[in-house]
Design an enzyme around this catalytic site. Structure first.
Site, short mmCIF file in Angstrom:
data_model
loop_
_atom_site.label_atom_id
_atom_site.label_comp_id
_atom_site.label_asym_id
_atom_site.label_seq_id
_atom_site.Cartn_x
_atom_site.Cartn_y
_atom_site.Cartn_z
N LYS A 14 0.84 -1.22 0.00
CA LYS A 14 0.00 0.00 0.00
C LYS A 14 0.87 1.26 0.00
CE LYS A 14 -2.00 -1.19 3.93
NZ LYS A 14 -1.31 -2.46 4.24
N ARG A 88 -9.80 0.84 8.57
CA ARG A 88 -9.41 -0.53 8.92
C ARG A 88 -10.52 -1.24 9.69
NH1 ARG A 88 -3.48 0.42 8.93
NH2 ARG A 88 -2.49 -1.59 9.17
N ARG A 127 11.86 -5.50 4.68
CA ARG A 127 11.58 -4.07 4.45
C ARG A 127 12.48 -3.14 5.27
NH1 ARG A 127 5.73 -1.83 5.41
NH2 ARG A 127 5.97 -3.02 7.32
N ARG A 161 11.22 -1.18 11.03
CA ARG A 161 10.13 -0.86 11.96
C ARG A 161 10.09 -1.81 13.16
NH1 ARG A 161 4.90 0.13 8.26
NH2 ARG A 161 3.97 -1.13 9.92
N ARG A 172 -0.79 -8.63 13.56
CA ARG A 172 -1.29 -7.67 12.55
C ARG A 172 -2.16 -8.40 11.52
NH1 ARG A 172 4.35 -5.35 11.00
NH2 ARG A 172 3.34 -4.26 9.28
P1 AP5 Z 1 4.86 -1.63 1.79
O1 AP5 Z 1 4.53 -0.79 0.60
O2 AP5 Z 1 5.65 -1.00 2.89
O3 AP5 Z 1 3.56 -2.38 2.35
P2 AP5 Z 1 2.30 -1.82 3.14
O4 AP5 Z 1 1.09 -2.48 2.59
O5 AP5 Z 1 2.32 -0.32 3.17
O6 AP5 Z 1 2.62 -2.45 4.56
P3 AP5 Z 1 2.56 -1.88 6.03
O7 AP5 Z 1 3.29 -2.89 6.90
O8 AP5 Z 1 3.06 -0.47 6.10
O9 AP5 Z 1 1.06 -1.97 6.32
P4 AP5 Z 1 0.42 -2.01 7.67
O10 AP5 Z 1 -0.98 -1.88 7.27
O11 AP5 Z 1 0.76 -3.18 8.52
O12 AP5 Z 1 1.12 -0.80 8.46
P5 AP5 Z 1 0.64 0.66 8.84
O13 AP5 Z 1 1.83 1.51 8.87
O14 AP5 Z 1 -0.54 1.07 8.05
O15 AP5 Z 1 5.66 -2.92 1.22
C1 AP5 Z 1 6.21 -3.89 2.08
C2 AP5 Z 1 7.57 -4.39 1.53
O16 AP5 Z 1 7.35 -5.10 0.32
C3 AP5 Z 1 8.55 -3.25 1.17
O17 AP5 Z 1 9.85 -3.66 1.51
C4 AP5 Z 1 8.40 -3.08 -0.35
O18 AP5 Z 1 9.61 -2.63 -0.96
C5 AP5 Z 1 8.04 -4.50 -0.78
N1 AP5 Z 1 7.11 -4.52 -1.91
C6 AP5 Z 1 6.02 -3.70 -2.10
N2 AP5 Z 1 5.37 -4.04 -3.22
C7 AP5 Z 1 6.05 -5.11 -3.77
C8 AP5 Z 1 5.86 -5.90 -4.95
N3 AP5 Z 1 4.83 -5.68 -5.79
N4 AP5 Z 1 6.72 -6.91 -5.17
C9 AP5 Z 1 7.77 -7.15 -4.32
N5 AP5 Z 1 8.02 -6.41 -3.19
C10 AP5 Z 1 7.16 -5.41 -2.93
O19 AP5 Z 1 0.09 0.41 10.34
C11 AP5 Z 1 0.97 0.10 11.40
C12 AP5 Z 1 0.20 0.01 12.71
O20 AP5 Z 1 -0.41 1.30 13.00
C13 AP5 Z 1 -0.99 -0.97 12.74
O21 AP5 Z 1 -0.56 -2.28 13.06
C14 AP5 Z 1 -1.86 -0.35 13.84
O22 AP5 Z 1 -1.36 -0.63 15.14
C15 AP5 Z 1 -1.71 1.15 13.59
N6 AP5 Z 1 -2.72 1.67 12.63
C16 AP5 Z 1 -2.47 2.25 11.42
N7 AP5 Z 1 -3.62 2.63 10.83
C17 AP5 Z 1 -4.63 2.30 11.69
C18 AP5 Z 1 -6.04 2.41 11.61
N8 AP5 Z 1 -6.65 2.94 10.54
N9 AP5 Z 1 -6.77 1.94 12.66
C19 AP5 Z 1 -6.17 1.41 13.75
N10 AP5 Z 1 -4.83 1.26 13.88
C20 AP5 Z 1 -4.06 1.70 12.84
#
Ligand code: AP5
Length: 219
Positions: A14, A88, A127, A161, A172
């Site tokens: 994402k 979410r 990552r 992270r 997660r």
């Molecule tokens: P990346 O693009 O970083 O993936 P992502 O989907 O953004 O993953 P996240 O881990 O950031 O998502 P998340 O939802 O767990 O975390 P968030 O920060 O939102 O890609 C991942 C890796 O793969 C990278 O190394 C990239 O280079 C590689 N890659 C990407 N695309 C690829 C491809 N096509 N092929 C090969 N490699 C590829 O949330 C973190 C925490 O915050 C949550 O756990 C929660 O505690 C809190 N939180 C955030 N939002 C909320 C909410 N709305 N409600 C409640 N709690 C929340």
């Protein structure tokens, strides 16, 4: 105005695709994960509250994240937003719909990024991100050109992270399947859902998302 949600499990890509859409389409990325990490790093009261929750891999309360999004929508002027990691829960989805309606706007597309769990583990464990500009890298699929230096801004502040470990990732994923995956049915019912194969390489996924957005515009 173009408003898009990127929906998918942790590691689906994402953030990677949101940054491309910012560059290519001039939209503004609203990542609740990034906002919460900023609050944590700057040591605000809210940051202290969410730090442990995030490290465990649990979801932060709806009240906190809806408040963050509400404030951004009020303060930031943009030709459109990419909601990355929000909503979410069903309550967050309802709140977003109401916030957009209140400002006379609507959702154009909800893009579900489909990736299987094995690939997610591989992606999360490799990552790292630039602490200065936020560029996202991967040890195998997207390494920096020069070891230890960000390709985009030249910073040496490359970070992993706290929640990118096997135990937090398991939690997660549980949270995703229990609380977030019902949104797939929710947005299918509203007619806003589009799905892309997130297992393809980064450029191909970007191409599929571009096709969805062009298709959504014609609706
Ligand atoms: P990346 O693009 O970083 O993936 P992502 O989907 O953004 O993953 P996240 O881990 O950031 O998502 P998340 O939802 O767990 O975390 P968030 O920060 O939102 O890609 C991942 C890796 O793969 C990278 O190394 C990239 O280079 C590689 N890659 C990407 N695309 C690829 C491809 N096509 N092929 C090969 N490699 C590829 O949330 C973190 C925490 O915050 C949550 O756990 C929660 O505690 C809190 N939180 C955030 N939002 C909320 C909410 N709305 N409600 C409640 N709690 C929340």
């Amino acid at each position: 105005m173009t408003n898009i949600i990127l929906l998918g499990p942790p590691g689906a890509g994402k953030g990677t695709q949101a940054r491309r859409l910012v560059e290519e389409r001039g939209l503004v990325q609203l990542s609740t994960g990034d906002m919460l990490r900023e609050a944590k790093d700057s040591g605000t009261e809210m940051g202290k509250v969410v730090a442990d929750v995030m490290a465990r891999g649990d979801l932060v309360t709806d009240e906190i994240v809806i408040g963050l999004i509400e404030e951004k929508l009020r303060m930031v002027k943009a030709k459109g937003f990419i909601f990355d990691g929000f909503p979410r829960t069903l309550a967050q989805a309802d709140a977003l719909g109401a916030l957009l309606r209140r400002s006379g706007n609507q959702l154009d597309a909800v893009i579900e990024m489909q990736v299987d769990d094995n690939a997610l583990v591989e992606r999360i464990s490799g990552r790292f991100t630039c602490g200065n500009c936020g560029e996202v890298y991967h040890d195998k699929t997207k390494p920096t050109a020069r070891a230890g230096v960000c390709d985009v801004c030249g910073s040496g502040d490359l970070r992993r992270r706290a929640d990118d470990n096997a135990e937090s990732l398991k939690q997660r994923l549980m949270e995703y399947y229990k609380k977030t995956s019902p949104l797939i049915g929710y947005y299918y019912a509203t007619g806003d859902l589009f799905s892309v194969d997130g297992l393809r390489d980064i450029d191909e996924v970007a191409q599929s998302i571009g096709n969805v957005l062009d298709q959504a515009k014609r609706h």
